[in-house]
Design a protein around this motif. Sequence first.
Motif, PDB file in Angstrom:
ATOM      1  N   ARG A  34       0.829  -1.206   0.000  1.00  0.00           N
ATOM      2  CA  ARG A  34       0.000   0.000   0.000  1.00  0.00           C
ATOM      3  C   ARG A  34       0.867   1.262   0.000  1.00  0.00           C
ATOM      4  N   LYS A  35       1.956   1.215   0.748  1.00  0.00           N
ATOM      5  CA  LYS A  35       2.862   2.358   0.793  1.00  0.00           C
ATOM      6  C   LYS A  35       3.536   2.562  -0.562  1.00  0.00           C
ATOM      7  N   ALA A  36       3.924   1.459  -1.194  1.00  0.00           N
ATOM      8  CA  ALA A  36       4.556   1.552  -2.515  1.00  0.00           C
ATOM      9  C   ALA A  36       3.569   2.074  -3.561  1.00  0.00           C
ATOM     10  N   GLN A  37       2.319   1.652  -3.460  1.00  0.00           N
ATOM     11  CA  GLN A  37       1.296   2.127  -4.408  1.00  0.00           C
ATOM     12  C   GLN A  37       0.977   3.607  -4.186  1.00  0.00           C
ATOM     13  N   ALA A  38       1.042   4.058  -2.932  1.00  0.00           N
ATOM     14  CA  ALA A  38       0.747   5.457  -2.621  1.00  0.00           C
ATOM     15  C   ALA A  38       1.836   6.391  -3.150  1.00  0.00           C
ATOM     16  N   THR A  39       3.085   5.916  -3.134  1.00  0.00           N
ATOM     17  CA  THR A  39       4.185   6.757  -3.611  1.00  0.00           C
ATOM     18  C   THR A  39       4.349   6.678  -5.118  1.00  0.00           C
ATOM     19  N   ALA A  40       3.749   5.673  -5.743  1.00  0.00           N
ATOM     20  CA  ALA A  40       3.890   5.530  -7.207  1.00  0.00           C
ATOM     21  C   ALA A  40       2.969   6.451  -7.973  1.00  0.00           C
TER      22      ALA A  40
END
Length: 171
Positions: free
Chosen positions: A165-171
Amino acid sequence: MKKKPIYLYILLFFSTVGTLTSAVSTFGASKSFELTDDFAKQLGLTTAQDKADYVTYYEKSAQLNQSPLTFLFVSLILIALLATFYFLFMKQDLLTAHYTYMGQILLSQAFSCYNYFAGRPLLASFSNQALRQRYLASSSIALLLLTALSLLFLGIVLYKTLRLRKAQATA
């Protein structure tokens, strides 16, 4: 999915084995049982009363394993497992696969607790106090181990979900 979630494949393998074992004992187990002398010896059943008590315990346990609530639990666990496979392999939606797998883990843990508490009254079938204590201890240890595995699996998937979720939010 860029990288293959090997951790989820491994966890799903173990969950599938456990779920299929539960499904077979719920949907396909026979209620008839014959206690052989060799099996009785392995179980430490020495007297005729101990053997009769064990047969009674087994028959009541088989009835419990085929109760409507057990059918419901196992069916829901199977559906959650199939949904996880669907989202992981067909839709390739790793985040939703994580959520459905966490649901499957929680359902499995609830089912383990149900089995433990519903099975405790069955121990009254044993007139031998030592056998009753042995079966109570083994069911308690089984619940503790299943709880530890559930917490481990849930922790791994929750950690990976938060990272995803964190990776998707920063992408």
